[in-house]
Design an enzyme around this catalytic site. Structure first.
Site, PDB file in Angstrom:
ATOM      1  N   SER A  94       0.927  -1.354   0.106  1.00 25.02           N
ATOM      2  CA  SER A  94       0.041   0.226   0.026  1.00 25.02           C
ATOM      3  C   SER A  94       0.744   1.313  -0.014  1.00 25.02           C
ATOM      4  CB  SER A  94      -0.879   0.039   1.111  1.00 25.02           C
ATOM      5  OG  SER A  94      -1.792  -1.133   1.192  1.00 25.02           O
ATOM      6  N   HIS A 136       0.686   4.994   4.431  1.00 21.56           N
ATOM      7  CA  HIS A 136       0.215   5.559   3.287  1.00 21.56           C
ATOM      8  C   HIS A 136       0.678   7.033   3.059  1.00 21.56           C
ATOM      9  CE1 HIS A 136      -3.555   2.677   3.414  1.00 21.56           C
ATOM     10  NE2 HIS A 136      -2.516   2.348   3.197  1.00 21.56           N
TER      11      HIS A 136
END
Length: 268
Positions: free
Chosen positions: A119, A169
């Site tokens: 991610s 992230h």
């Protein structure tokens, strides 16, 4: 029209992720989490003990098949775009640096967690895509702007789901934006600014990492560490396992407890 090449590097990365997921599924020696750590997951205490490579290898590790599927779809879409746009080398630099950047942010902002998944790298590619849309002027098109806002909002909402490493992230997103701007065909002045920004981001991140090398007492997991290191011994990496045990005992302040458990065995 420029012919789109087969994204070989993207396929290879996805293939590695699939193989590791299969290994976790069928070679589950204790728990899925401990197996993931053995195969390269992000684990802060092991990183502090010297396994810094986990900041990158965690990107290849996925425990959940659904997690792998979602990341795989994103990788095929964004990876194909970036591999064709920048070539294999620069594409891999952006992707892998974003994974590492995400891990660095997790290292500085989270406790002794275990983290897996690509991610951080994918958020880096998404951040880079935003930069590309801005630089080529496509941001001025209402349809492109609407689609971009929709993608951003979806990904922002994902960050509110349980078990999501928001810090990873964020770190991946920032690293991806800066590196894409640095590699893109922009004005020389812009490249200089991005080079300075990249150097500052790396420097500040490295400094922050040196200040967060502590593990709270309530986040010490000796039994899990023992089982992972014991499995490394079975695979023939006894020297490394004992070295890690010594380092972890020092980090945790547990004397020679973990090393003794390895030497004498422990019946849980």
């Amino acid at each position: 029209m420029k012919k789109i090449k087969q994204p070989v590097a993207t396929y290879v990365i996805l293939g590695i992720c699939i193989l590791i997921n299969i290994a976790i599924t069928f070679f589950n020696f204790s728990t899925e989490t401990e197996t993931a750590i053995l195969l390269g997951a992000y684990y802060k205490s092991f990183i502090i003990a010297g396994e810094w490579w986990r900041m990158l290898t965690c990107g290849f590790v996925h425990i959940s098949i659904w997690h792998l599927f979602m990341n795989g779809i994103s990788l095929l879409n964004l990876g194909t775009l970036f591999e064709n746009r920048f070539g294999v080398l620069r594409y891999l630099i952006i992707l892998f640096a974003s994974v590492i950047g995400g891990s660095v942010f997790s290292f500085c902002m989270e406790g002794n967690i275990v983290a897996v998944g690509l991610s951080g790298g994918l958020y880096g590619l998404m951040g880079g895509y935003i930069i590309l849309v801005i630089l080529n002027g496509m941001i001025k098109r209402p349809d492109v702007l609407t689609q971009l806002i929709r993608v951003i909002l979806i990904n922002v909402m994902i960050n509110f789901m349980p078990g999501i490493a928001v810090s990873a992230h964020l770190g991946g997103f920032l690293f991806g934006m800066v590196l894409t701007a640095l590699f893109a065909e922009a004005e020389k002045k812009t490249k200089i600014h991005m080079a300075v920004a990249a150097a500052a981001l790396v420097g500040l991140s490295a400094f922050a990492v040196t200040k967060r090398t502590d593990i709270r007492v309530d986040q010490v997991y000796l039994l899990s560490d023992y089982r992972i290191l014991e499995k490394e011994k079975e695979f023939g990496f006894s020297s490394h396992a004992y070295h890690m045990a010594e380092k972890l005992d020092k980090i945790y302040g547990t004397g020679n407890m973990l090393k003794t458990m390895l030497e004498e065995g422990y019946d849980s």
